[in-house]
Design an enzyme around this catalytic site. Structure first.
Site, PDB file in Angstrom:
ATOM      1  N   GLU A 199       0.840  -1.202   0.000  1.00  0.00           N
ATOM      2  CA  GLU A 199       0.000   0.000   0.000  1.00  0.00           C
ATOM      3  C   GLU A 199       0.874   1.251   0.000  1.00  0.00           C
ATOM      4  OE1 GLU A 199      -3.520   1.929   2.848  1.00  0.00           O
ATOM      5  OE2 GLU A 199      -3.028  -0.204   2.983  1.00  0.00           O
ATOM      6  N   GLU A 206      -3.281  10.347   2.870  1.00  0.00           N
ATOM      7  CA  GLU A 206      -4.469  10.502   3.705  1.00  0.00           C
ATOM      8  C   GLU A 206      -4.490  11.925   4.247  1.00  0.00           C
ATOM      9  OE1 GLU A 206      -5.479   6.126   5.462  1.00  0.00           O
ATOM     10  OE2 GLU A 206      -4.063   7.325   6.616  1.00  0.00           O
ATOM     11  N   ASP A 266       4.155   1.207   9.289  1.00  0.00           N
ATOM     12  CA  ASP A 266       4.974   1.886  10.297  1.00  0.00           C
ATOM     13  C   ASP A 266       6.054   2.760   9.672  1.00  0.00           C
ATOM     14  OD1 ASP A 266       3.499   0.619  12.309  1.00  0.00           O
ATOM     15  OD2 ASP A 266       4.863  -1.103  12.351  1.00  0.00           O
TER      16      ASP A 266
END
EC number: 2.4.1.207
Length: 269
Positions: A98, A102, A125
């Site tokens: 991914e 955002e 992370d």
């Protein structure tokens, strides 16, 4: 057939659409939201809305193994606290890859937080967060993901804000084997999005709306992006953004990594 030829053929097959631009009717499906996601203006504009019952989202019809994807977005105006607007790539399965944009909403007058992350085999992370140097709700701005076998470059209006290089030689995971689909969404995340969940969504301001236009997907392996690197000008602009607008970098979070920063953070190149 050699492994290289198999890999190259797979890349061509997954990238069947090659280059497409500015037509949501052709390139995406509104995936959820019960009518809250709308394709308008003969496929030139897509709006997502959020109310107390549901948000909404769309996704590309095709998966891509590497590519450059540009999207113009105008974010939720006013008091957007608790909302998250997204634009990202993601593969399928429990060990997914991914690449994230955002946009975490905030109260009127406070800046949005742009949250970025990279996942490989279900492990992320690798967060970096930024404020923007403009009001992202006043006009459309272009957000781009460049993903090739050597690096990931995230840009805002052609200004690089983040580069994540392939350091597999150091044992660092890098997403390169799984085709990803493009996704975008608008949803409620007031349990964490704004000041760690302290500021909740004001539903009296609903429906909230984000707008998308001018989608461009280039997955053609012989395009410039496939071998693109950061030149000296781009590196200088990246340093400017990270010096003036970065508000969180996992690489410098010593409490989180008391035994030392991850390997990709300590390289000089």
């Amino acid at each position: 057939m050699s492994p290289f030829k198999i890999f190259f053929f797979t890349t061509l097959l997954v990238a069947a659409f090659s280059v497409s631009a500015a037509d949501f009717n052709t390139d995406v499906n509104v995936a959820w939201g019960n009518g809250r996601g709308k394709i308008l203006n003969n496929g030139q504009l897509l709006t997502l809305s959020l109310d107390k019952s549901s948000g909404s989202g769309f996704q590309s019809k095709t998966e891509y193994l590497f590519g450059k994807i540009d999207m113009q977005i105008k974010l939720v105006p006013g008091n957007s606290a608790g909302t998250v607007t997204t634009f990202y790539l993601k593969s399928e399965g429990s060990t997914w890859d991914e690449i994230d944009f955002e946009f975490l909403g905030n109260m009127s007058g406070d800046p949005y937080t742009l949250h970025t992350n990279v996942y490989t085999q279900g492990k992320g992370d690798k967060e970096q967060q930024f404020h923007l140097w403009f009001d992202p709700t006043a006009n459309f701005h272009t957000y781009s993901i460049l993903w090739n076998p050597q690096r990931i470059i995230l840009t805002v209006d052609d200004t690089p804000i983040r580069e994540f290089k392939n350091y597999e030689s150091l044992g660092v995971l890098f997403p390169k084997n799984k085709p990803m689909r493009m996704y975008a969404s608008l949803w409620n995340a007031d349990d964490w999005a704004t000041r760690g969940g302290l500021v909740k969504t004001d539903w009296s301001k609903a429906p909230f709306m984000a707008s998308y236009r001018n989608i461009k997907i280039d997955s053609k392996p012989n395009s410039n992006w496939y071998t693109q690197e950061m030149d000296s000008t781009s590196q200088a602009r990246l340093k400017w953004v990270q010096k003036n607008y970065m508000i969180y970098n996992y690489c410098t979070d010593h409490r989180r990594f008391p035994q030392g920063a991850p390997k990709e953070c300590t390289t000089s190149s």
